[in-house]
Structure formats: C-alpha cells, structure tokens
Scaffold this motif. Sequence first.
Motif, PDB file in Angstrom:
ATOM      1  N   ALA A  14       0.843  -1.196   0.000  1.00 50.87           N
ATOM      2  CA  ALA A  14       0.000   0.000   0.000  1.00 50.87           C
ATOM      3  C   ALA A  14       0.879   1.247   0.000  1.00 50.87           C
ATOM      4  O   ALA A  14       1.896   1.305   0.702  1.00 50.87           O
ATOM      5  N   GLY A  15       0.481   2.218  -0.823  1.00 55.06           N
ATOM      6  CA  GLY A  15       1.257   3.433  -0.979  1.00 55.06           C
ATOM      7  C   GLY A  15       2.243   3.381  -2.130  1.00 55.06           C
ATOM      8  O   GLY A  15       2.817   4.415  -2.505  1.00 55.06           O
ATOM      9  N   GLY A  16       2.439   2.207  -2.670  1.00 52.99           N
ATOM     10  CA  GLY A  16       3.379   2.032  -3.763  1.00 52.99           C
ATOM     11  C   GLY A  16       2.782   2.376  -5.120  1.00 52.99           C
ATOM     12  O   GLY A  16       1.642   2.839  -5.222  1.00 52.99           O
ATOM     13  N   SER A  17       3.578   2.115  -6.160  1.00 50.06           N
ATOM     14  CA  SER A  17       3.176   2.455  -7.525  1.00 50.06           C
ATOM     15  C   SER A  17       3.416   1.279  -8.466  1.00 50.06           C
ATOM     16  O   SER A  17       4.294   0.436  -8.231  1.00 50.06           O
ATOM     17  N   LEU A  18       2.636   1.260  -9.517  1.00 47.34           N
ATOM     18  CA  LEU A  18       2.816   0.320 -10.617  1.00 47.34           C
ATOM     19  C   LEU A  18       2.450   1.028 -11.913  1.00 47.34           C
ATOM     20  O   LEU A  18       1.613   1.937 -11.911  1.00 47.34           O
ATOM     21  N   ARG A  19       3.056   0.588 -12.990  1.00 48.17           N
ATOM     22  CA  ARG A  19       2.704   1.103 -14.308  1.00 48.17           C
ATOM     23  C   ARG A  19       2.297  -0.061 -15.198  1.00 48.17           C
ATOM     24  O   ARG A  19       3.109  -0.942 -15.481  1.00 48.17           O
ATOM     25  N   ASP A  59     -10.549  10.612 -18.825  1.00 48.24           N
ATOM     26  CA  ASP A  59     -11.590  10.578 -17.809  1.00 48.24           C
ATOM     27  C   ASP A  59     -11.268   9.445 -16.849  1.00 48.24           C
ATOM     28  O   ASP A  59     -10.637   8.454 -17.247  1.00 48.24           O
ATOM     29  N   TYR A  60     -11.690   9.611 -15.593  1.00 47.29           N
ATOM     30  CA  TYR A  60     -11.343   8.636 -14.562  1.00 47.29           C
ATOM     31  C   TYR A  60     -12.540   8.341 -13.667  1.00 47.29           C
ATOM     32  O   TYR A  60     -13.420   9.192 -13.462  1.00 47.29           O
ATOM     33  N   ALA A  61     -12.527   7.165 -13.102  1.00 47.53           N
ATOM     34  CA  ALA A  61     -13.472   6.862 -12.041  1.00 47.53           C
ATOM     35  C   ALA A  61     -13.115   7.705 -10.823  1.00 47.53           C
ATOM     36  O   ALA A  61     -11.935   7.997 -10.591  1.00 47.53           O
ATOM     37  N   ASP A  62     -14.120   8.083 -10.062  1.00 47.74           N
ATOM     38  CA  ASP A  62     -13.866   8.912  -8.884  1.00 47.74           C
ATOM     39  C   ASP A  62     -12.893   8.249  -7.918  1.00 47.74           C
ATOM     40  O   ASP A  62     -12.097   8.926  -7.258  1.00 47.74           O
ATOM     41  N   SER A  63     -12.934   6.935  -7.843  1.00 46.11           N
ATOM     42  CA  SER A  63     -12.107   6.211  -6.876  1.00 46.11           C
ATOM     43  C   SER A  63     -10.618   6.280  -7.190  1.00 46.11           C
ATOM     44  O   SER A  63      -9.793   5.984  -6.312  1.00 46.11           O
ATOM     45  N   VAL A  64     -10.247   6.664  -8.406  1.00 43.37           N
ATOM     46  CA  VAL A  64      -8.829   6.694  -8.769  1.00 43.37           C
ATOM     47  C   VAL A  64      -8.345   8.090  -9.166  1.00 43.37           C
ATOM     48  O   VAL A  64      -7.141   8.274  -9.410  1.00 43.37           O
ATOM     49  N   LYS A  65      -9.245   9.043  -9.209  1.00 41.02           N
ATOM     50  CA  LYS A  65      -8.852  10.402  -9.598  1.00 41.02           C
ATOM     51  C   LYS A  65      -7.778  10.938  -8.661  1.00 41.02           C
ATOM     52  O   LYS A  65      -7.865  10.804  -7.442  1.00 41.02           O
ATOM     53  N   GLY A  66      -6.755  11.538  -9.251  1.00 42.67           N
ATOM     54  CA  GLY A  66      -5.659  12.090  -8.476  1.00 42.67           C
ATOM     55  C   GLY A  66      -4.567  11.085  -8.152  1.00 42.67           C
ATOM     56  O   GLY A  66      -3.499  11.462  -7.684  1.00 42.67           O
ATOM     57  N   ARG A  67      -4.847   9.790  -8.389  1.00 42.49           N
ATOM     58  CA  ARG A  67      -3.853   8.746  -8.101  1.00 42.49           C
ATOM     59  C   ARG A  67      -3.392   8.026  -9.362  1.00 42.49           C
ATOM     60  O   ARG A  67      -2.230   7.623  -9.458  1.00 42.49           O
ATOM     61  N   PHE A  68      -4.298   7.848 -10.311  1.00 43.87           N
ATOM     62  CA  PHE A  68      -3.978   7.131 -11.552  1.00 43.87           C
ATOM     63  C   PHE A  68      -3.904   8.112 -12.718  1.00 43.87           C
ATOM     64  O   PHE A  68      -4.635   9.107 -12.756  1.00 43.87           O
TER      65      PHE A  68
END
Length: 125
Positions: A14-19, A59-68
């Motif tokens: 948790a807190g990490g990143s993936l591409r 466009d993004y789902a609200d759950s991922v906005k600002g993170r993805f």
Amino acid sequence: QVQLVESGGGLVQAGGSLRLSCAASGRAFRSYAMGWFRQAPGKEREFVATVSWNAGNTDYADSVKGRFTVSRDNAKNTVYLQMNSLKPEDTAVYYCAASTRLVVLPTTMSEYQYWGQGTQVTVSS
C-alpha cells in the motif's frame, strides 16, 4: 481485429506504484479510444480510466482520480496506466480495452469491442 496484451501487474505494498502497459496490434489503434477496467474477486468489472484517440482527453473513475494517470503513445501502439498511492482496494485484475465507436471518452463496457486478457494487481496492506 485488434489484439491487446497487458503487462506490468504484480504485488505491491500500500502506498506504492505500478505502471501497466497495453500493447495493441494494428495501425487502426491510433483511431480508437482506449480504456482500463478492473475486476475484483466477487465483484463486477468496473471502469477505471479512458483516453481519447489523440490523448487530448481523459476521464477517470472517482475512486482513482488524483492517483492514476492514463496515457498513450500512438507511435508505439501502447496505452499506459500509471498507478500511484495504491490501496488494498485497488486489488483486481486490470483489463485494457479498445473502442471503435465514435465516442470520445467511453466509460461503459458495452462501448468497447476489444479486450485484453488482463493482468493481476495485488496491493498488500
């Protein structure tokens, strides 16, 4: 026909990143809107992000906005999903999809005609 192959999934804290990457076949790729969806165990597949054919709109789902962040490189026939600040609830199989419809930013499954096989993303707490 369009073939889509996802890669880049894995296990992350948790807190990490993936591409994630999605490689597409065919020159028509650059005319398609592309999307990312995900499906967690026991849940329906849900929209995550979409990018227009020329990458001018997203466009993004609200759950991922600002993170993805979704992006694409038409010269490489590839679409990407950069995922930051990952949470355990992001755990799912992630699918990329191509839309041949005349919709700039399709957000529903029915608007997509081609799908990849999916890549697993697991976020540990």
